[in-house]
Design a protein around this motif. Structure first.
Motif, PDB file in Angstrom:
ATOM      1  N   ALA B  13       0.810  -1.212   0.000  1.00 51.35           N
ATOM      2  CA  ALA B  13       0.000   0.000   0.000  1.00 51.35           C
ATOM      3  C   ALA B  13       0.853   1.276   0.000  1.00 51.35           C
ATOM      4  CB  ALA B  13      -0.959   0.007   1.187  1.00 51.35           C
ATOM      5  N   GLY B  14       2.120   1.147   0.332  1.00 48.19           N
ATOM      6  CA  GLY B  14       3.054   2.250   0.125  1.00 48.19           C
ATOM      7  C   GLY B  14       3.092   3.332   1.188  1.00 48.19           C
ATOM      8  N   VAL B  33       7.624  -3.665  -0.627  1.00 48.23           N
ATOM      9  CA  VAL B  33       8.583  -2.788   0.049  1.00 48.23           C
ATOM     10  C   VAL B  33      10.032  -3.273  -0.138  1.00 48.23           C
ATOM     11  CG1 VAL B  33       8.337  -4.040   2.247  1.00 48.23           C
ATOM     12  CG2 VAL B  33       9.082  -1.651   2.267  1.00 48.23           C
ATOM     13  N   CYS B  55       2.009   1.018   8.977  1.00 44.81           N
ATOM     14  CA  CYS B  55       2.037  -0.108   8.036  1.00 44.81           C
ATOM     15  C   CYS B  55       0.858  -1.037   8.333  1.00 44.81           C
ATOM     16  CB  CYS B  55       3.345  -0.881   8.151  1.00 44.81           C
ATOM     17  SG  CYS B  55       3.296  -2.404   7.170  1.00 44.81           S
ATOM     18  N   PRO B  56      -0.027  -1.231   7.366  1.00 47.89           N
ATOM     19  CA  PRO B  56      -1.244  -2.005   7.660  1.00 47.89           C
ATOM     20  C   PRO B  56      -0.967  -3.494   7.821  1.00 47.89           C
ATOM     21  CG  PRO B  56      -1.116  -1.468   5.322  1.00 47.89           C
ATOM     22  CD  PRO B  56       0.010  -0.729   5.988  1.00 47.89           C
ATOM     23  N   ALA B  57       0.204  -3.940   7.364  1.00 45.93           N
ATOM     24  CA  ALA B  57       0.465  -5.381   7.338  1.00 45.93           C
ATOM     25  C   ALA B  57       1.490  -5.803   8.382  1.00 45.93           C
ATOM     26  CB  ALA B  57       0.946  -5.772   5.937  1.00 45.93           C
ATOM     27  N   ILE B  60       6.958  -4.063   9.007  1.00 46.85           N
ATOM     28  CA  ILE B  60       8.182  -3.343   9.371  1.00 46.85           C
ATOM     29  C   ILE B  60       8.396  -3.453  10.877  1.00 46.85           C
ATOM     30  CG2 ILE B  60       9.387  -1.116   9.258  1.00 46.85           C
ATOM     31  CD1 ILE B  60       7.208  -0.228   7.245  1.00 46.85           C
TER      32      ILE B  60
HETATM   33  S1  SF4 Z   1       5.812  -2.293   4.248  1.00 48.33           S
HETATM   34 FE1  SF4 Z   1       3.786  -1.871   5.014  1.00 48.33          FE
HETATM   35  S2  SF4 Z   1       3.439   0.303   4.560  1.00 48.33           S
HETATM   36 FE2  SF4 Z   1       5.173  -0.363   3.310  1.00 48.33          FE
HETATM   37  S3  SF4 Z   1       4.305  -0.963   1.356  1.00 48.33           S
HETATM   38 FE3  SF4 Z   1       4.427  -2.816   2.599  1.00 48.33          FE
HETATM   39  S4  SF4 Z   1       2.454  -2.962   3.615  1.00 48.33           S
HETATM   40 FE4  SF4 Z   1       2.612  -0.875   2.831  1.00 48.33          FE
END
Ligand code: SF4
Lengths: 418, 71
Positions: B13-14, B33, B55-57, B60
């Motif tokens: 999702a960035g 990422v 970060c939705p997932a 990080i």
């Molecule tokens: S690391 Fe998290 S915030 Fe970054 S692109 Fe992937 S899901 Fe999105």
């Protein structure tokens, strides 16, 4: 916005149920209508639930019950936890409308699937909406925005901002990206409106869905013969999906690309006009626009009936045990007003750091198209304010028709003058 | 500070790129990422913490250095 979660709303079409007063023994009726007093605020019952009983029981339109999760941290926990499934075919999944339940009987797109299938399909699109790629589209989006405003203002001093700017801008952009002819916009805008209306019958939803399915399947076939550089052609060229599957992804992106940014643009404009001090700050310092867009996303949270999930195991959220097979609705709008995370959250403050908002959802289903939504909204807001310094509402605020009847909130029309 | 990413979890999702473009980027082919700087300077730590938070997932994570500066 998600291109994915944006279209959660595709299923979030709830019959406008009346609001039952919240007492400890009376479950809250959802979908609930937003406040009478301030149409930007979440439904009073949902707000009260967040303060008094943040994980509570709710009654749905069909008499079934589910959990309502209303606080920022709890919503993030549910949406970030793979033990809560987005698969609408699982027993116990909470539907907001008859139309939503109807759609669950056809093959779902990845927003209604879980990993690993969800991730496999979603990853076919992630490159299309990555930050760098979308940032590179800024000049094109700016050109489209300027062209629309040129036309809107030529020889006139008033217009409907929805019909002439807020809707055509994202519509032109998503058509360009997908390779869908914009000339057909009446056809797909009408169908997507029906899919999102809380008042549509199951039959209307089925027909609209079928119309769009056929339209996009034909389009996928034609791209197979005669490819362009749009997303539909690229999906076809990957060879991993048949035309039906490409069609269903295309439908998801098309609806998501229209309804969310269009409504955010119109509603944001209205919210700024209603908060003249904030409008003044923003006009005085355009460097606030990026942050202001995040704040507007938080304050308005147009996916307003909640994201549905169903528990696959017993999980404790906010001190309550949600049992396997029980449905959950995560109300993003109340979470985004959570005072613990956004002090004084009921006020619009364009200088606030609102980046932790979850207007795009949370978890692996979070809006895939959010970088595009941000670019479109930033350009729309900046261009409107810069080019129309005398912008004002052309009708009394009380006469504005809010989309209480739609899964994605907004206004049906916004007559403005300048 | 040492930053870790989990490309398996990332859903592309960035948001991290918007928070800390000096530290995070996305792969051209699939938007997943990539880590540009695993040990970002102190001036970027707040931005990295923000990226972790949004970060939705939960892809990080960070390890803090101890007093001697070891991670
Ligand atoms: S690391 Fe998290 S915030 Fe970054 S692109 Fe992937 S899901 Fe999105």
């Amino acid at each position: 916005m998600t291109t994915a979660e944006r279209t959660e709303a595709e299923h979030d079409t709830g019959r406008g149920a009346g609001l039952t007063p919240l007492t400890p023994l009376t479950p809250l009726a959802v979908p609930a209508t937003r406040a009478e007093g301030c149409p930007f605020d979440p439904a009073p019952g949902v707000e009260r639930a967040r303060r008094e009983e943040p994980v509570t029981r709710a009654t749905l339109w069909d008499g079934s019950t589910c959990w309502l999760v209303t606080r920022h941290q709890d919503v993030r926990e549910v949406l970030g936890d793979p033990r809560f499934s987005a698969d609408a075919t699982r027993p116990g999944f909470p539907f907001l409308t008859a139309g939503g339940r109807e759609l669950a009987t056809v093959k779902p797109t990845f927003i209604r699937q879980d990993d690993p299938e969800h991730a496999r399909l979603r990853r076919m699109l992630t490159a299309e909406f990555m930050v760098k790629k979308v940032e590179a589209m800024r000049p094109e989006v700016q050109r489209l925005a300027d062209g629309l405003l040129d036309r809107m203002t030529a020889g006139r001093d008033s217009a409907d901002l929805v019909a002439e700017f807020a809707l055509p801008l994202p519509s032109l952009v998503i058509c360009l990206l997908l390779g869908v002819p914009y000339d057909d916009h009446k056809f797909f805008q009408e169908r997507s409106g029906l899919l999102l209306s809380l008042r549509s019958t199951a039959e209307e939803v089925r027909t609209a869905q079928e119309d769009l399915r056929r339209y996009l399947t034909r389009l996928a076939e034609s791209k197979r013969r005669d490819p362009d550089d749009g997303i539909i052609s690229r999906l076809v060229a990957r060879g991993e999906l048949d035309d039906e599957e490409v069609s269903s992804m295309g439908r998801l992106l098309l609806i998501a690309g229209h309804e969310t940014t269009a409504n955010m643009t119109a509603l944001s404009t209205l919210a700024l006009l209603r908060n003249p001090d904030q409008l003044k700050r923003l006009r005085a310092d355009p460097s606030l626009v990026k942050g202001a867009v995040e704040e507007l996303l938080r304050y308005l949270t147009i996916i307003h009936n909640g994201l549905p999930r169903v528990a696959t195991e017993d999980v404790t959220i906010g001190g309550r045990t949600i049992r396997a097979g029980e449905g959950v609705l995560c109300t993003l709008n109340s979470a985004n007003r959570d005072d613990g995370v956004f002090p004084g959250g009921d006020a619009l403050d364009v200088g606030r750091d609102a980046r932790r908002h979850i207007a795009f959802g949370f978890g692996v289903h979070q809006c895939l198209g959010q970088p595009l939504a941000r670019v479109e909204l930033q350009i729309a807001v900046e261009t409107l304010l810069r080019r129309l310094p005398g912008l004002r509402l052309a009708i009394p605020f009380e006469d504005v028709r809010f989309r209480h009847d739609m899964g994605i909130y907004g206004v049906h029309a916004l007559p403005v003058a300048w | 500070m040492r930053v870790h990413i989990d490309q398996e979890k990332c859903c592309g999702a960035g948001s991290c790129v918007l928070s800390a473009p000096e530290v995070f980027d996305q792969r051209e082919e699939d938007g997943i990422v990539v880590l540009l700087d695993a040990e970002p300077p102190a001036g970027l730590h707040d931005a990295v913490h923000e990226a972790v938070a949004i970060c939705p997932a939960a892809a990080i994570s960070v390890e803090q250095a101890d007093r001697a500066g070891r991670v």
